[in-house]
Write an enzyme that holds these catalytic residues in place. Structure first.
Site, PDB file in Angstrom:
ATOM      1  CG  HIS A  87      82.300  99.946 149.113  1.00  0.00           C
ATOM      2  ND1 HIS A  87      81.035  99.423 149.189  1.00  0.00           N
ATOM      3  CD2 HIS A  87      82.370 100.882 150.085  1.00  0.00           C
ATOM      4  CE1 HIS A  87      80.370 100.000 150.160  1.00  0.00           C
ATOM      5  NE2 HIS A  87      81.153 100.908 150.723  1.00  0.00           N
TER       6      HIS A  87
ATOM      7  NE  ARG B 124      81.946  98.962 153.288  1.00  0.00           N
ATOM      8  CZ  ARG B 124      82.255  99.047 154.577  1.00  0.00           C
ATOM      9  NH1 ARG B 124      82.783  97.991 155.191  1.00  0.00           N
ATOM     10  NH2 ARG B 124      82.059 100.167 155.249  1.00  0.00           N
TER      11      ARG B 124
ATOM     12  CD  GLU C  13      81.614 105.107 155.180  1.00  0.00           C
ATOM     13  OE1 GLU C  13      82.123 106.236 155.385  1.00  0.00           O
ATOM     14  OE2 GLU C  13      80.867 104.866 154.215  1.00  0.00           O
TER      15      GLU C  13
ATOM     16  CG  HIS D 166      84.750 102.950 152.651  1.00  0.00           C
ATOM     17  ND1 HIS D 166      84.132 101.734 152.799  1.00  0.00           N
ATOM     18  CD2 HIS D 166      86.094 102.695 152.697  1.00  0.00           C
ATOM     19  CE1 HIS D 166      85.042 100.782 152.934  1.00  0.00           C
ATOM     20  NE2 HIS D 166      86.244 101.337 152.878  1.00  0.00           N
TER      21      HIS D 166
HETATM   22  O1  LIG Z   1      78.612 102.876 156.413  1.00  0.00           O
HETATM   23  C1  LIG Z   1      77.560 102.828 155.789  1.00  0.00           C
HETATM   24  O2  LIG Z   1      76.473 102.452 156.267  1.00  0.00           O
HETATM   25  C2  LIG Z   1      77.544 103.266 154.348  1.00  0.00           C
HETATM   26  O3  LIG Z   1      78.656 102.769 153.714  1.00  0.00           O
HETATM   27  C3  LIG Z   1      77.518 104.757 154.214  1.00  0.00           C
HETATM   28  O4  LIG Z   1      76.391 105.105 154.827  1.00  0.00           O
HETATM   29  P1  LIG Z   1      75.678 106.520 154.700  1.00  0.00           P
HETATM   30  O5  LIG Z   1      75.241 106.703 153.299  1.00  0.00           O
HETATM   31  O6  LIG Z   1      74.536 106.351 155.654  1.00  0.00           O
HETATM   32  O7  LIG Z   1      76.665 107.567 155.171  1.00  0.00           O
END
Ligand SMILES: O=C(O)[C@H](O)COP(=O)(O)O
Length: 345
Positions: free
Chosen positions: A100, A149, A203, A273
């Site tokens: 996203h 998202r 995610e 994600h």
């Molecule tokens: O969920 C989150 O904060 C981001 O989408 C992915 O985070 P990361 O790069 O810290 O894994």
């Protein structure tokens, strides 16, 4: 962190009806599009598929190689009568993966995980830009996570697609939802793209980090600890999912629901994600739990793979609708784009 733009995953799908259409048009010139029938040869000098890579892989920067494959195209589907038979024979399809665009919490540098936050203005622009990059690549079915998202990204990207099919969200959550969202025109269905939303592509659940500022968390717990939570394969953040746990549901979903579509010749786009896609890429590229640590995905950058003879071939990220490199990957991709050029010039 060392950053080697080693490769970029780009998926291209193939569509049988497209092949059928173009089989009737053998005389078509490929025009200015160069068809390159060679493997492991990067048009831009970057390492080709299969080369050894090291360091961080930023899939948002890398280019990849070209090799011969064919692509499906649903463009004008005048004769779909033999599509089913053709699908059975075909083993080629394109797969576009897209993380996203930037969300309002990415913008604030907050751990987001399964909190359902929309795109920022920049994220909206990124999604539209991504759509331009894949606007001449066939898409037959779209899978997204259950989070807004990812869904915004898919929908915004599709507003740019030259084929102008309408993405329609499937509602199978109940008998009634299914019944009430039926379409009763075959012609209209042909001009539509089903969008399937599933929590399994969400995610990773970031546990008690959700809502915390990433920099402040690093200041409090140490950079190494936070890096371990964010990038290790099997160490979960407090009360959250490790990448391994995320992979258990995301990869299982990919194998059960998405791969069969690809194997039947459908061109697929997945909008999801950072971590659900990292786990799917780990599966596609057969990365080890050590290698996946350095895999980073940029927001809003589409990545193309081609499924050919049961193998996923990473192709990198399309630069734009007229970039020769992407369309040189397969004759059918080139023809698909040419057909769009002819139809919509
Ligand atoms: O969920 C989150 O904060 C981001 O989408 C992915 O985070 P990361 O790069 O810290 O894994």
């Amino acid at each position: 962190m060392a950053t080697e733009a080693c490769y970029q995953a780009i998926g291209i799908l193939q569509s049988h009806s497209f092949l059928n259409n173009f089989n009737h048009h053998q005389k078509l010139q490929i025009g200015s599009v160069k068809f390159v029938a060679r493997d492991c040869l990067s048009s831009n000098g970057l390492p080709s598929r299969g080369s050894k890579y090291s360091g961080q892989r930023n899939y948002g920067i890398v280019r990849s190689s070209a090799s011969q494959t064919s692509v499906v195209d649903p463009v004008s589907s005048p004769s779909r009568s033999n599509t089913g038979e053709s699908n059975k024979k075909s083993s080629e399809a394109a797969l576009i993966l897209i993380r996203h665009g930037e969300s309002l919490w990415n913008e604030k540098n907050l751990f987001t995980g399964c909190v359902d936050v929309p795109l920022s203005k920049k994220g909206i622009d990124e999604a539209i830009e991504a759509g331009k990059r894949i606007s001449s690549i066939p898409v037959d079915v779209i899978f997204t996570s259950a989070l807004i998202r990812a869904q915004m990204t898919a929908m915004l990207a599709m507003t740019q697609h030259r084929r102008k099919k309408v993405p329609i969200v499937m509602h199978n959550e109940s008998e009634q939802a299914r019944a009430w969202s039926q379409v009763f025109s075959e012609d209209t269905k042909k001009q539509s793209i089903p969008v399937v939303a599933s929590w399994q592509l969400n995610e990773r659940m970031y546990g008690e980090l959700q809502g915390l500022n990433k920099q402040e968390t690093a200041d409090r717990y140490g950079k190494e600890q936070v890096h371990e939570w964010r990038r290790s394969y099997d160490i979960p953040p407090p009360n959250g999912e490790s990448l391994e746990m995320c992979a258990e549901r995301a990869v299982a979903y990919f194998r059960d629901q998405i791969e069969p579509q690809l194997l039947s010749g459908k061109n697929v786009m997945i909008a999801a994600h950072g971590n659900s896609l990292r786990s799917i890429i780990m599966y596609l590229d057969k990365l080890t739990s050590q290698e996946v640590i350095s895999l980073e995905l940029s927001t809003g950058i589409p990545m193309l793979y081609i499924l050919k003879e049961g193998r996923f071939i990473r192709r990198g990220s399309p630069i734009g609708p007229s970039e020769a490199g992407v369309y040189a990957y397969t004759r059918n991709l080139a023809l698909y784009r040419q057909k769009l050029d002819e139809m919509f010039q």
